[in-house]
Scaffold this active site. Structure first.
Site, PDB file in Angstrom:
ATOM      1  N   GLU A 208      -4.643   2.578  -4.333  1.00  0.00           N
ATOM      2  CA  GLU A 208      -3.180   2.522  -4.249  1.00  0.00           C
ATOM      3  C   GLU A 208      -2.693   1.215  -3.636  1.00  0.00           C
ATOM      4  OE1 GLU A 208      -4.575   4.321  -0.354  1.00  0.00           O
ATOM      5  OE2 GLU A 208      -5.219   4.259  -2.443  1.00  0.00           O
TER       6      GLU A 208
ATOM      7  N   ASP B 157       0.851  -1.189   0.000  1.00  0.00           N
ATOM      8  CA  ASP B 157       0.000   0.000   0.000  1.00  0.00           C
ATOM      9  C   ASP B 157       0.883   1.234   0.000  1.00  0.00           C
ATOM     10  OD1 ASP B 157      -2.982   0.968   0.562  1.00  0.00           O
ATOM     11  OD2 ASP B 157      -1.613   2.220   1.747  1.00  0.00           O
ATOM     12  N   ILE B 158       0.623   2.185  -0.941  1.00  0.00           N
ATOM     13  CA  ILE B 158       1.406   3.420  -1.008  1.00  0.00           C
ATOM     14  C   ILE B 158       1.036   4.298   0.200  1.00  0.00           C
ATOM     15  CG2 ILE B 158       1.903   5.488  -2.365  1.00  0.00           C
ATOM     16  CD1 ILE B 158       1.179   3.892  -4.855  1.00  0.00           C
TER      17      ILE B 158
END
Length: 417
Positions: A333, A290-291
């Site tokens: 994301e 996950d960004i």
């Protein structure tokens, strides 16, 4: 169809052949003959004029029982050291002859057409009677002006068959090596003076027999049908391949993320099921990425920059994956990496390598980008949803404890470089 039509047309126009025997024929010697050659007393002369051949015949009673006069067409080549050769008439099937008697009382006068063929199976050089006779008698005054008959209508005389004792297969007329053709008076001619007019004599045939021609046409159709079938099968095969290719392309479209080009959620169940089936007795791990603070990137720089970041991230992560490992955009994301035949410690190493690469890479607008990871290894008999849940908890642990970390499911601490 065109070839068949042309072949049939050629049969009528080009494949027919004829041999017309005239005083000027170069391949044959023409002369008269009579029974004086075989102890008889008859005499004959032969003349040529614009109307053809005129045989003047004096039939004389003698000790020879079958007096005759004849016009002879001699095809024989002078004897060599081996044997005489005649003319191959096997390609001819029909005879057209115009013959008549000039004698006043001629209606009951007959004529005879004869052939003599050489075959080493039954003929002997120097024995004229061993040449196979073929004969046909007719009455010119009772026929049409031009008399037509087939060569196969001729008969081999019984006396010749008895004298030469040939086999049944050799008892039919033959024309493969004809030495002589003769037009003569009939076998029952009585003593007297006769004039026999031969206006024309023509043999007709075909270079290719009808049955052979139609056999070739049939063979042509069979070959064309076979080639057409092969062509149709190739077309169907190509169409099937194209359909399969289109199906694969459509399937790729369905399971690919339109923005980044990596796999999407539609592919996850398929990959998880396949990986699970192949990994019953082996390991596989799952990584969730996950960004960090991606919402702030969209808010500060706009969605176009955010989309660019997602695209570049997929390119970066893909460089670290093997062909068996699958990158899936789970949503927004968040990404999932499926790692078949991979234990947890190797999955952690892979996640750490990607985390470091993300932190050190150059991003649009000089963004300082990081990502958090959760890793879980499939346990025996574990359901896929349970595996996803444990990896998600590990990701949550990474985010809760400061982000830019890799956490392994089942541990309370993060693993960070």
């Amino acid at each position: 169809m065109i070839i068949s039509f042309l072949a049939i047309l050629a049969e009528e126009l080009l494949l027919k052949r004829s041999l017309k025997l005239t005083p000027d024929s170069s391949n044959v010697a023409i002369y008269n003959s009579d029974d004086s050659r075989v102890t008889g007393a008859s005499r004959s002369t032969l003349k040529y004029d614009e109307n053809g051949f005129l045989l003047d015949c004096h039939i004389v009673q003698s000790n020879y029982a079958w007096p005759y006069c004849s016009i002879v067409f001699d095809f024989s080549i002078p004897e060599t050291s081996s044997q005489p050769f005649g003319y191959d008439l096997s390609g001819y099937s029909e005879v057209e002859i115009e013959v008549s008697y000039l004698t006043p009382d001629h209606r009951n006068l007959g004529a005879r057409f004869q052939s003599r063929n050489f075959n080493p199976a039954y003929s002997q050089i120097g024995n004229f009677d061993s040449l196979k006779f073929g004969t046909l008698e007719f009455f010119p005054a009772k026929e049409e002006q031009v008399i037509k008959f087939n060569l196969q209508d001729m008969n081999v005389p019984s006396w010749w068959l008895g004298a030469n004792k040939v086999t049944l297969s050799q008892s039919r007329p033959e024309y493969g090596d004809v030495i002589l053709l003769e037009v003569s008076t009939d076998s029952t001619i009585t003593p007297g003076h006769y004039q026999l007019r031969l206006t024309s004599l023509t043999l007709k045939g075909r270079y290719l027999a009808d049955i052979d021609l139609y056999l070739l046409i049939s063979l042509l159709w069979v070959c064309c049908g076979f080639l057409l079938l092969v062509k149709r099968l190739n077309v169907f095969k190509f169409a099937l391949m194209e359909t399969h290719k289109e199906k694969q392309n459509l399937n790729e479209i369905v399971i690919r993320d339109q923005l980044t080009g990596c796999y999407n959620r539609n592919a996850l169940d398929q990959f998880l099921s396949s990986t699970s089936e192949q990994s019953i007795n082996t390991e596989y791990s799952l990584i969730i990425c996950d960004i960090d603070h991606f919402k702030q990137i969209n808010d500060q720089y706009g969605h176009l920059v955010g989309d660019q970041v997602l695209t570049e991230l997929v390119k970066l992560v893909s460089r670290y994956l093997t062909p068996s490992q699958k990158l899936i955009r789970w949503g927004g994301e968040e990404f999932i990496i499926l790692c078949p035949n991979t234990k947890a410690d190797n999955a952690v190493i892979l996640a750490q390598s990607i985390r470091t690469a993300v932190q050190q890479a150059t991003w649009p607008e000089q963004i300082q980008l990081t990502a958090s990871f959760g890793v879980a290894e499939k346990e025996s008999q574990e359901h896929q949803k349970a595996l996803m849940h444990r990896a998600d908890l590990a990701l949550y642990h990474s985010k809760r404890t400061g982000r830019n970390k890799v956490s392994l499911a089942g541990y309370d601490q993060s693993i960070a470089s």
